[in-house]
Design a protein around this motif. Structure first.
Motif, PDB file in Angstrom:
ATOM      1  N   ALA A  32     -59.602  -1.279   0.083  1.00 56.83           N
ATOM      2  CA  ALA A  32     -59.929  -0.223   1.044  1.00 56.83           C
ATOM      3  C   ALA A  32     -58.684   0.522   1.517  1.00 56.83           C
ATOM      4  O   ALA A  32     -58.791   1.601   2.102  1.00 56.83           O
ATOM      5  N   ASP A  33     -57.509  -0.037   1.247  1.00 57.71           N
ATOM      6  CA  ASP A  33     -56.263   0.580   1.701  1.00 57.71           C
ATOM      7  C   ASP A  33     -55.876   1.700   0.733  1.00 57.71           C
ATOM      8  O   ASP A  33     -55.612   1.453  -0.440  1.00 57.71           O
ATOM      9  N   PRO A  34     -55.824   2.956   1.211  1.00 57.90           N
ATOM     10  CA  PRO A  34     -55.509   4.075   0.322  1.00 57.90           C
ATOM     11  C   PRO A  34     -54.133   3.963  -0.336  1.00 57.90           C
ATOM     12  O   PRO A  34     -53.957   4.405  -1.474  1.00 57.90           O
ATOM     13  N   GLU A  35     -53.166   3.354   0.331  1.00 57.81           N
ATOM     14  CA  GLU A  35     -51.837   3.202  -0.275  1.00 57.81           C
ATOM     15  C   GLU A  35     -51.862   2.167  -1.400  1.00 57.81           C
ATOM     16  O   GLU A  35     -51.196   2.333  -2.411  1.00 57.81           O
ATOM     17  N   VAL A  36     -52.625   1.099  -1.229  1.00 57.61           N
ATOM     18  CA  VAL A  36     -52.761   0.085  -2.278  1.00 57.61           C
ATOM     19  C   VAL A  36     -53.407   0.709  -3.515  1.00 57.61           C
ATOM     20  O   VAL A  36     -53.024   0.423  -4.645  1.00 57.61           O
ATOM     21  N   MET A  37     -54.365   1.594  -3.301  1.00 60.82           N
ATOM     22  CA  MET A  37     -55.130   2.181  -4.394  1.00 60.82           C
ATOM     23  C   MET A  37     -54.542   3.500  -4.906  1.00 60.82           C
ATOM     24  O   MET A  37     -55.077   4.108  -5.830  1.00 60.82           O
ATOM     25  N   ARG A  38     -53.445   3.922  -4.344  1.00 61.44           N
ATOM     26  CA  ARG A  38     -52.842   5.228  -4.659  1.00 61.44           C
ATOM     27  C   ARG A  38     -52.660   5.463  -6.158  1.00 61.44           C
ATOM     28  O   ARG A  38     -52.999   6.528  -6.670  1.00 61.44           O
ATOM     29  N   PHE A  39     -52.095   4.502  -6.877  1.00 60.91           N
ATOM     30  CA  PHE A  39     -51.820   4.684  -8.301  1.00 60.91           C
ATOM     31  C   PHE A  39     -52.946   4.191  -9.199  1.00 60.91           C
ATOM     32  O   PHE A  39     -52.802   4.163 -10.418  1.00 60.91           O
ATOM     33  N   LEU A  40     -54.050   3.790  -8.587  1.00 62.40           N
ATOM     34  CA  LEU A  40     -55.202   3.293  -9.346  1.00 62.40           C
ATOM     35  C   LEU A  40     -56.379   4.253  -9.291  1.00 62.40           C
ATOM     36  O   LEU A  40     -57.042   4.488 -10.295  1.00 62.40           O
ATOM     37  N   THR A  41     -56.622   4.789  -8.088  1.00 63.14           N
ATOM     38  CA  THR A  41     -57.777   5.669  -7.900  1.00 63.14           C
ATOM     39  C   THR A  41     -57.405   6.931  -7.133  1.00 63.14           C
ATOM     40  O   THR A  41     -58.301   7.662  -6.708  1.00 63.14           O
ATOM     41  N   GLY A  42     -56.121   7.146  -6.920  1.00 59.74           N
ATOM     42  CA  GLY A  42     -55.701   8.272  -6.100  1.00 59.74           C
ATOM     43  C   GLY A  42     -55.887   7.997  -4.623  1.00 59.74           C
ATOM     44  O   GLY A  42     -55.813   8.902  -3.806  1.00 59.74           O
ATOM     45  N   GLU A  98     -52.205 -12.995 -26.198  1.00 57.32           N
ATOM     46  CA  GLU A  98     -51.650 -11.800 -25.566  1.00 57.32           C
ATOM     47  C   GLU A  98     -52.375 -11.599 -24.248  1.00 57.32           C
ATOM     48  O   GLU A  98     -53.606 -11.641 -24.204  1.00 57.32           O
ATOM     49  N   CYS A  99     -51.610 -11.395 -23.172  1.00 57.58           N
ATOM     50  CA  CYS A  99     -52.201 -11.239 -21.840  1.00 57.58           C
ATOM     51  C   CYS A  99     -51.560 -10.078 -21.098  1.00 57.58           C
ATOM     52  O   CYS A  99     -50.374  -9.777 -21.287  1.00 57.58           O
ATOM     53  N   GLU A 100     -52.360  -9.472 -20.249  1.00 52.32           N
ATOM     54  CA  GLU A 100     -51.841  -8.463 -19.338  1.00 52.32           C
ATOM     55  C   GLU A 100     -51.418  -9.145 -18.054  1.00 52.32           C
ATOM     56  O   GLU A 100     -52.182  -9.916 -17.468  1.00 52.32           O
ATOM     57  N   LEU A 101     -50.204  -8.876 -17.619  1.00 49.98           N
ATOM     58  CA  LEU A 101     -49.684  -9.349 -16.353  1.00 49.98           C
ATOM     59  C   LEU A 101     -49.985  -8.276 -15.322  1.00 49.98           C
ATOM     60  O   LEU A 101     -49.701  -7.099 -15.560  1.00 49.98           O
ATOM     61  N   GLY A 102     -50.541  -8.659 -14.199  1.00 48.29           N
ATOM     62  CA  GLY A 102     -50.839  -7.679 -13.165  1.00 48.29           C
ATOM     63  C   GLY A 102     -50.789  -8.296 -11.782  1.00 48.29           C
ATOM     64  O   GLY A 102     -50.756  -9.523 -11.627  1.00 48.29           O
ATOM     65  N   TYR A 103     -50.803  -7.433 -10.779  1.00 51.55           N
ATOM     66  CA  TYR A 103     -50.714  -7.867  -9.395  1.00 51.55           C
ATOM     67  C   TYR A 103     -51.196  -6.724  -8.506  1.00 51.55           C
ATOM     68  O   TYR A 103     -51.096  -5.548  -8.867  1.00 51.55           O
ATOM     69  N   ARG A 104     -51.746  -7.087  -7.385  1.00 54.23           N
ATOM     70  CA  ARG A 104     -52.124  -6.110  -6.359  1.00 54.23           C
ATOM     71  C   ARG A 104     -51.966  -6.814  -5.024  1.00 54.23           C
ATOM     72  O   ARG A 104     -52.596  -7.845  -4.797  1.00 54.23           O
ATOM     73  N   LEU A 105     -51.102  -6.278  -4.181  1.00 48.69           N
ATOM     74  CA  LEU A 105     -50.812  -6.926  -2.909  1.00 48.69           C
ATOM     75  C   LEU A 105     -51.152  -6.029  -1.731  1.00 48.69           C
ATOM     76  O   LEU A 105     -51.080  -4.802  -1.824  1.00 48.69           O
ATOM     77  N   ARG A 106     -51.474  -6.686  -0.621  1.00 50.34           N
ATOM     78  CA  ARG A 106     -51.724  -5.962   0.629  1.00 50.34           C
ATOM     79  C   ARG A 106     -50.458  -5.207   1.006  1.00 50.34           C
ATOM     80  O   ARG A 106     -49.348  -5.661   0.733  1.00 50.34           O
ATOM     81  N   ARG A 107     -50.631  -4.079   1.643  1.00 50.96           N
ATOM     82  CA  ARG A 107     -49.475  -3.259   2.005  1.00 50.96           C
ATOM     83  C   ARG A 107     -48.509  -4.013   2.916  1.00 50.96           C
ATOM     84  O   ARG A 107     -47.301  -3.884   2.792  1.00 50.96           O
ATOM     85  N   ASP A 108     -49.029  -4.843   3.826  1.00 54.73           N
ATOM     86  CA  ASP A 108     -48.130  -5.579   4.719  1.00 54.73           C
ATOM     87  C   ASP A 108     -47.369  -6.695   4.003  1.00 54.73           C
ATOM     88  O   ASP A 108     -46.478  -7.313   4.580  1.00 54.73           O
ATOM     89  N   ALA A 109     -47.665  -6.925   2.727  1.00 60.13           N
ATOM     90  CA  ALA A 109     -46.921  -7.909   1.921  1.00 60.13           C
ATOM     91  C   ALA A 109     -45.884  -7.224   1.024  1.00 60.13           C
ATOM     92  O   ALA A 109     -45.115  -7.903   0.349  1.00 60.13           O
TER      93      ALA A 109
END
Length: 190
Positions: A27-37, A94-105
């Protein structure tokens, strides 16, 4: 339930009760900025698609590959986001490495710490032969994490997005690392 511990993080398997954490994260727009705009993932999509997919992948690979909830040890195991080693070849070589963190982290080194630990585990315990990660070319923070985790830039590519995301005209970037390359850097026999 715990998959991996680092100095400051616990990576654990997802459970059905994590829905609220995922909804808040997406729900955080900054977290989703590069994923969904910046557009949030609707809660019903998390409930009906995202979380069931994470749990299915976990079951399919017995918790060995997939997605893990990341919790901050110092904050009483507070949800910080997630990490992934998602198989892309069906067998987990073969695996994709990924991460998504809360903005306060952000800015605390958690993404690098978790990514490095997953790279090590992937190549020493999980039988992974190649890791890759992708992000928008303009996502400097994520690119830096990939580099710090040992992955190397291999190419820039362009893809169509359903809706325009600022910076998309610069393309996506792919970083990779093979087990042989990682072992050579560790001084381990190849």
């Amino acid at each position: 339930m715990i998959f991996l511990e680092t100095e400051r993080l616990v990576l654990r398997r997802f459970v059905a009760g994590d829905e609220e954490h995922l909804v808040a994260l997406d729900a955080d727009p900054e977290v989703m900025r590069f994923l969904t705009g910046g557009a949030p993932t609707p809660p019903h999509v998390i409930r009906e698609e995202t979380l069931p997919r994470l749990l299915r992948l976990d079951a399919e690979y017995g918790g060995r590959l997939g997605y893990w909830a990341a919790e901050e040890k110092a904050a009483g195991r507070r949800f910080a986001g997630w990490f992934e080693l998602r198989p892309t070849d069906g067998g987990g070589r073969e695996c994709e490495l990924g991460y998504r963190l809360r903005r306060d982290a952000w800015g605390r080194g958690y993404a690098t710490e978790g990514a490095r630990a997953l790279v090590r585990k992937a190549f020493t315990e999980l039988g992974v032969e190649r890791l890759f990660a992708e992000t928008m070319a303009v996502n400097r923070g994520s690119r830096r994490v990939m580099e710090k985790a040992g992955l190397v830039y291999v190419r820039t590519f362009h893809q169509e997005w359903p809706e325009y995301i600022e910076g998309a005209e610069h393309g996506e970037v792919r970083y990779e690392l093979s087990r042989a390359e990682w072992e050579a850097r560790q001084g381990a026999p190849g």
